[in-house]
Design an enzyme around this catalytic site. Structure first.
Site, mmCIF file in Angstrom:
data_model
loop_
_atom_site.group_PDB
_atom_site.id
_atom_site.type_symbol
_atom_site.label_atom_id
_atom_site.label_comp_id
_atom_site.label_asym_id
_atom_site.label_seq_id
_atom_site.Cartn_x
_atom_site.Cartn_y
_atom_site.Cartn_z
ATOM 1 N N HIS A 156 -21.761 4.476 4.407
ATOM 2 C CA HIS A 156 -21.606 4.726 2.850
ATOM 3 C C HIS A 156 -20.539 5.458 2.693
ATOM 4 O O HIS A 156 -20.400 6.125 1.541
ATOM 5 C CB HIS A 156 -22.950 5.338 2.260
ATOM 6 N N SER A 277 8.673 5.597 -2.350
ATOM 7 C CA SER A 277 8.771 5.538 -3.828
ATOM 8 C C SER A 277 9.906 5.780 -4.635
ATOM 9 O O SER A 277 10.608 6.314 -4.234
ATOM 10 C CB SER A 277 7.573 6.369 -4.554
ATOM 11 N N LYS A 283 6.733 10.702 -1.522
ATOM 12 C CA LYS A 283 5.571 9.490 -1.139
ATOM 13 C C LYS A 283 6.110 8.805 0.181
ATOM 14 O O LYS A 283 7.086 8.558 0.516
ATOM 15 C CB LYS A 283 5.591 8.585 -2.260
ATOM 16 N N GLU A 290 -1.503 -2.391 2.930
ATOM 17 C CA GLU A 290 -1.959 -2.971 1.508
ATOM 18 C C GLU A 290 -1.758 -4.284 1.565
ATOM 19 O O GLU A 290 -2.458 -5.177 1.062
ATOM 20 C CB GLU A 290 -1.292 -1.988 0.474
#
Ligand code: ARG
Length: 461
Positions: A156, A277, A283, A290
């Site tokens: 979970h 970024s 970043k 992804e």
């Protein structure tokens, strides 16, 4: 341009209509397979005395010229000629004269295109098998380095029980092993020849389907001509296997992304597999992971696209079936690309084992151990669970962890607790003791890694 099938037509479609119906922009990827299929077909026509020896030689030489030109990228395709089959046939006739028109004796584009796709997937599935095995070996090697690195196991997405990081990596090894098996088994159904099924009903010529199948390295022939030209199960199966594989990669990506976050800090992607970024200088984004997660959706789309295309088509060939190709090409490219990137990501990622270690020392993932401790001393597990649950609550109230509680507190909770609980609660002991088959105990993990290596060595690639 006059069509190769133009005999019964008075008018010709306009260019834009031709363009809509044409598949040459994508099925030119089958050029190698189409020529290979034609070479086998013409050889069979010769052996069966359907074409003369001379005709076979002329056509074969012509096809070989086209094959050389294709390799050099010198073939110029025409949209008016619809697809790879008609383009090559026209080129052959231009190359060697009208005798080239005899190549299509006893076959149809319907068995021809099916043959091409069987040959194509056979080749690509073999390459995908290699790519899976490569990723598996990267995983085994990585696991080998982190057997004793303990990190939180989750259910979970809540801290559950500590596990060896290697055990977690090996979970993906076994998923990939099943993917490997699925693709490998699918070759049985891919490696069957539809050639000679004709348009749908076979042919009047005394062809030898077994012979052309053998020349093409197929294990056998389709038993039924209608089925041979209508079957796209082998592509569906491929897309299904690809979808399952991508699901595995996607779940792994999700974990890599989480682990790379400031909140987890369990790994850091190598600079070569991350991006920055354009606005936020701090970043470092796990873009590749992804993207693979995103591309998983594409592959599902490819599978659903083809399932939907096929569901309402009557036997035998329908032009709908031309829609089988782009999804297949797309899935092949996506799967191969994803596997390759994945191997690189895993190989180069930095494992922050100190953070993992810190994480397990600051949680309650050793609570089960304490309950098991009481249970092994005879307290019914349900009661043990209750006792430990209360101790966890005490910790939460006192802002500490189970290892911080005094012996006195433990004794108050249950007389069964002895000094040895402090050792039992140590995350390393917790992991080491889960020594049941397939568990995270170090001995089990080492065994699994050895087994994984043996499996990889036995792969015949
Ligand atoms: N381009 C077609 C396809 O990819 C080849 C088969 C065409 N057959 C036909 N009868 N129109 O499906």
């Amino acid at each position: 341009m006059t069509k190769l099938w133009g005999g019964r037509f008075v008018q010709h479609a306009e260019e834009w209509v031709d363009a809509f119906g044409a598949s040459i922009s994508f099925d030119q990827q089958l050029v190698e397979q189409d020529i290979e299929g034609s070479l086998a077909h013409v050889k069979m026509l010769g052996k069966s005395n359907i074409l003369s020896e001379e005709e076979v030689i002329e056509i074969t030489n012509g096809l070989k010229i086209l094959r050389d030109k294709a390799k050099k990228g010198e073939l110029e395709y025409s949209v008016a000629l619809e697809d790879i089959h008609l383009n090559l046939e026209k080129m052959l006739i231009d190359e060697i004269g009208p005798v080239g028109g005899k190549l299509h004796t006893g076959r149809s584009r319907n068995d021809q295109v099916a043959t091409d796709m069987h040959l194509y997937l056979r080749k690509e599935v073999k390459e995908i098998l290699e790519a899976i095995a490569t990723l598996q070996s990267v995983l085994v090697n990585k696991a080998d380095q982190y057997v004793e690195t303990i990190f939180p196991g989750y259910t979970h997405l809540q801290r559950a029980q500590p596990v060896s990081f290697a055990h977690h990596l090996m979970a993906y090894f076994w998923m990939l092993e099943r993917d490997f098996q699925r693709f490998e088994e699918s070759l049985k159904r891919i490696n069957i020849s539809p050639l000679g099924a004709g348009a749908l009903a076979g042919t009047t010529f005394p062809i030898d389907r077994e012979y052309s199948a053998e020349l093409l390295g197929f294990d056998g022939i389709y038993e039924n001509s209608l089925d041979a030209v209508s079957d796209r199960d082998f592509i569906l199966e491929f897309l299904g296997d690809a979808s399952i594989l991508m699901t595995h990669l996607s779940r792994f990506c999700e974990e890599l992304i989480l682990w790379s976050s400031q909140e987890f800090q369990f790994i850091e992607m190598d600079d070569r597999f991350a991006t920055g970024s354009s606005i936020m200088p701090q970043k470092k984004n796990p873009d590749m992971a992804e993207l693979i997660r995103g591309k998983t959706g594409r592959v599902y789309g490819d599978l659903f696209g083809l399932l939907t295309v096929l569901k309402g088509t009557p036997l035998a060939y329908n032009k709908d079936m031309q829609e089988d190709k782009e999804g297949m090409f797309d899935a092949v490219k996506t799967v191969k690309g994803s596997l390759k990137i994945f191997a690189g990501m895993i190989e180069t990622m930095q494992v922050k084992d100190a953070n993992m270690q810190k994480a397990v020392s600051e949680d309650f993932s050793n609570a089960t151990e304490l309950a098991d401790y009481l249970a092994s001393k005879g307290l019914p597990f349900r009661q043990a669970h209750e006792v430990v649950g209360k101790l966890v609550l005490t910790c939460i109230q006192q802002n500490c962890y189970l290892l911080d509680l005094s012996m006195e507190t433990y004794k108050e909770a249950s007389e069964l607790f002895e000094e040895d609980i402090y050792d039992v609660l140590n995350p390393k002991t917790v992991v080491a003791r889960r020594n049941s088959a397939g568990g995270t105990g170090f001995a089990q993990v080492e065994k699994a890694i050895e087994k994984g290596k043996t499996i990889l060595e036995a792969k015949n690639l």
